[in-house]
Motif scaffolding. Sequence first.
Motif, PDB file in Angstrom:
ATOM      1  N   VAL A 261     -49.971 -52.269 -23.117  1.00 31.88           N
ATOM      2  CA  VAL A 261     -48.785 -52.351 -22.253  1.00 31.88           C
ATOM      3  C   VAL A 261     -48.581 -51.021 -21.509  1.00 31.88           C
ATOM      4  CG1 VAL A 261     -46.282 -52.675 -22.190  1.00 31.88           C
ATOM      5  CG2 VAL A 261     -47.682 -54.080 -23.703  1.00 31.88           C
ATOM      6  N   ARG A 262     -48.744 -49.914 -22.217  1.00 31.86           N
ATOM      7  CA  ARG A 262     -48.565 -48.618 -21.555  1.00 31.86           C
ATOM      8  C   ARG A 262     -49.609 -48.454 -20.448  1.00 31.86           C
ATOM      9  NH1 ARG A 262     -47.637 -46.865 -26.843  1.00 31.86           N
ATOM     10  NH2 ARG A 262     -49.691 -45.907 -27.077  1.00 31.86           N
TER      11      ARG A 262
ATOM     12  N   ARG B 138     -58.184 -56.045 -24.525  1.00 32.80           N
ATOM     13  CA  ARG B 138     -58.091 -57.328 -25.216  1.00 32.80           C
ATOM     14  C   ARG B 138     -56.827 -57.300 -26.063  1.00 32.80           C
ATOM     15  NH1 ARG B 138     -60.955 -60.407 -29.252  1.00 32.80           N
ATOM     16  NH2 ARG B 138     -61.657 -58.505 -30.249  1.00 32.80           N
ATOM     17  N   LEU B 139     -55.996 -58.304 -25.874  1.00 30.59           N
ATOM     18  CA  LEU B 139     -54.763 -58.374 -26.666  1.00 30.59           C
ATOM     19  C   LEU B 139     -55.104 -58.915 -28.044  1.00 30.59           C
ATOM     20  CD1 LEU B 139     -52.057 -59.931 -24.304  1.00 30.59           C
ATOM     21  CD2 LEU B 139     -52.122 -57.596 -25.183  1.00 30.59           C
ATOM     22  N   ARG B 140     -54.555 -58.276 -29.058  1.00 35.51           N
ATOM     23  CA  ARG B 140     -54.761 -58.802 -30.405  1.00 35.51           C
ATOM     24  C   ARG B 140     -53.714 -59.869 -30.681  1.00 35.51           C
ATOM     25  NH1 ARG B 140     -57.428 -54.576 -33.626  1.00 35.51           N
ATOM     26  NH2 ARG B 140     -57.860 -52.972 -32.118  1.00 35.51           N
TER      27      ARG B 140
ATOM     28  N   GLN C  87     -39.285 -56.724 -23.590  1.00 34.45           N
ATOM     29  CA  GLN C  87     -39.212 -57.848 -24.526  1.00 34.45           C
ATOM     30  C   GLN C  87     -40.547 -58.134 -25.210  1.00 34.45           C
ATOM     31  OE1 GLN C  87     -38.073 -60.731 -21.713  1.00 34.45           O
ATOM     32  NE2 GLN C  87     -35.877 -60.451 -21.988  1.00 34.45           N
ATOM     33  N   PHE C  88     -41.579 -57.417 -24.825  1.00 37.22           N
ATOM     34  CA  PHE C  88     -42.895 -57.683 -25.403  1.00 37.22           C
ATOM     35  C   PHE C  88     -43.018 -56.929 -26.721  1.00 37.22           C
ATOM     36  CE2 PHE C  88     -47.539 -57.297 -25.799  1.00 37.22           C
ATOM     37  CZ  PHE C  88     -47.909 -58.614 -25.573  1.00 37.22           C
ATOM     38  N   ILE C  89     -42.893 -57.670 -27.811  1.00 36.24           N
ATOM     39  CA  ILE C  89     -42.943 -57.040 -29.131  1.00 36.24           C
ATOM     40  C   ILE C  89     -44.401 -56.981 -29.570  1.00 36.24           C
ATOM     41  CG2 ILE C  89     -42.216 -57.262 -31.530  1.00 36.24           C
ATOM     42  CD1 ILE C  89     -39.796 -58.848 -30.405  1.00 36.24           C
ATOM     43  N   SER C  90     -44.859 -55.779 -29.932  1.00 35.12           N
ATOM     44  CA  SER C  90     -46.291 -55.676 -30.200  1.00 35.12           C
ATOM     45  C   SER C  90     -46.589 -54.657 -31.270  1.00 35.12           C
ATOM     46  CB  SER C  90     -47.013 -55.276 -28.916  1.00 35.12           C
ATOM     47  OG  SER C  90     -46.493 -54.063 -28.434  1.00 35.12           O
TER      48      SER C  90
END
Lengths: 453, 240
Positions: B32-33, B161-163, B21-24
């Motif tokens: 995520v990978r 770091r998540l954008r 469900q994590f749309i990125s």
Amino acid sequence: MDIWNQCQEFLEGELSAQQFNTWIRPLQAISEPHRIRLLAPNSFVLDWVRAYYLELIETFLAHNVADQQLSVVLEIGSRPSKPGTRGDTTSASKSNAREPRPARTPETTREALQSNINASFTFDTFIEGKSNQLARAASLQIGQNPGKVYNPLFIYGGVGLGKTHLMHAVGNTILLNNPSARVVYLHSEGFVAQMVKALQHNTIEDFKRKYRTVNALLIDDIQFFAGKERSQEEFFHTFNALFESEQQIILTSDRFPKEVPGLEERLKSRFGWGLTVSIDPPDLETRVAILHSKAAQLFSIELPNEVAFFIGKRVRSNIRELEGALRRVMANAQFTGKPITLDFARTALKDLLAAQDKMVTIVNIQKTVAEYFKIRTSDLTSAKRSRTIARPRQIAMTLAKELTNHSLPEIGNAFGGRDHTTVLYANRKIAELRESDTRIEEDYTNLLRILSS
Amino acid sequence: MANETQLTLPLCPPTPASFEQFISDEANSATVRSLRHFLTAPNETLFFIAGEEGSGKTHLLTAACAEIERLGARGAYAPLAEAMRLSPELLSDWEQYDLVCLDDLHAIAGRNDWEETIFHLFNRARDTGHRLLISATRLPALIDIELPDLRSRLQWGTSFRLRMPDDALKRLILQNHAHQRGMHLNDQLTDYLLRHHDRNLSRLMYLLERLDKVSLARQRRLTLPFVRSVIADMASERQG
């Protein structure tokens, strides 16, 4: 699906994801005739669940289970964990977790203690450099001759410089030469926690016997004994028993034994009976060698030399941070499918290096150096040329070149508008003095340690 | 204990999160990978996710917790921004879990009791071969952790770091999320929310949750006047 799984599903719908993950997921259920035992990891979680969720759980069960006598019992404890090896998460099977395990007691931790030497921390994987030469040489000798050459061995230095690695390396060597030796490694906090539990469970005699009869006792970060008088008292007797029977003791700390605050004097003096060695932050060549070794060891790749030099030049404080930077480059390469080049490493580490750069500033270096030499910060930027001012100024300039990414003109400018050739001269002078004057060398490494920790 | 506030966690994801469900975008997909790899790879101790509020940290941590259980291992999660009001005893013996997720680590920076507890938890988890997944608004080097021993350990692991999602991605995330809750959020409403309500995704998610509850209770469809009235109610609640 068993009734607890159904109940969890119900609670997952009722509670927020955080509430569910924090309070319900950690619980383990054991179904018994007419009752469900819910095991909580500690008394805090147990009390919380009892106060806020037990009623909800009981209500669900009352409506969904035919057995009207069914009760819910909350206890502290856990079922045995997976039997697999480290990292083998997928092998963990719930079918292996049948019987409950009581909360940890000194008895149950005993077996774990005997095999807690980390096999990957050996002398082969420890990269030698100027900064750790003496500590490594002493550890090697102790590994071959435990209890005989230096006892205790006290290793001190900043965080992440390899103290724990050396301890384990000695432990591994002792075990290699004598597989039946009882070698125990633990963090000082572990010693304290186990003693507290032994007192609670009335098994303090077992605890004493256990530690006083080992062949080598390796205690990490003894500064965490600070202020824990009862633990220090017990450790004092353990130390004496081991010392008298010529069993090896190795200790680490973040500072020289006499300087550890909150430790009893009699312990401090004993810690100095054997050999005290320091580990300093590694120089550039050692950092590069460490990066090559870690890349081969952890990722089975040969790191391009220019990438190793790039990371080594930019990450200077300690080995953990070096490894963190390497892991970041590797993970980025692996999951974007791009080759590891200098440009790639630069991009992958961009924000991490920006974060590091913010940690050590020229202003911070000036402040630290001024405090260290008990002069004013304004002296460092003034025109004064007396040696008591000029030498600290040269040291500060050299540290600014080593620890920041400012250019020589920028550094000169920050020191009262001096020319970049003055900075260059200061660097050469300090490099020279570090070779010939032990006092300067000591001051420089002390400052490097303070600024890098 | 009885007097302490129960964790209310208003910004929580309303449905159990999963990685699917994590749309990125592409960069966050690599995170995520890498995170999924971390959950099963040998010799790993720490994975650190930095990202601003609303970038999806909590989603990934709770998804990791659920995934580790699917793999037959055990996970536990602590939202430190909320838990810091309680005692660090909460984390006592948590090294028994195969995966410990600590959300919003920056919240406990400078709190000696919490810092020391997490430091010891880290050591024990590492010694038992278990893993820690930690999030914070910033990378470890930029969090004001006072205990140097903990600070250096936090910089040991893999960090990403998540954008922040851009508006196009936010639109997709919102609509997808609404769809999962059985609501239809059309383009006009989505634009309205992004332009007039709040651009922070956590707060937008909270709003969606609220819209879902109120629309169910009042048996109303999502229309612009209805959305406006719910937002107005929430604003007056805050002021009250």
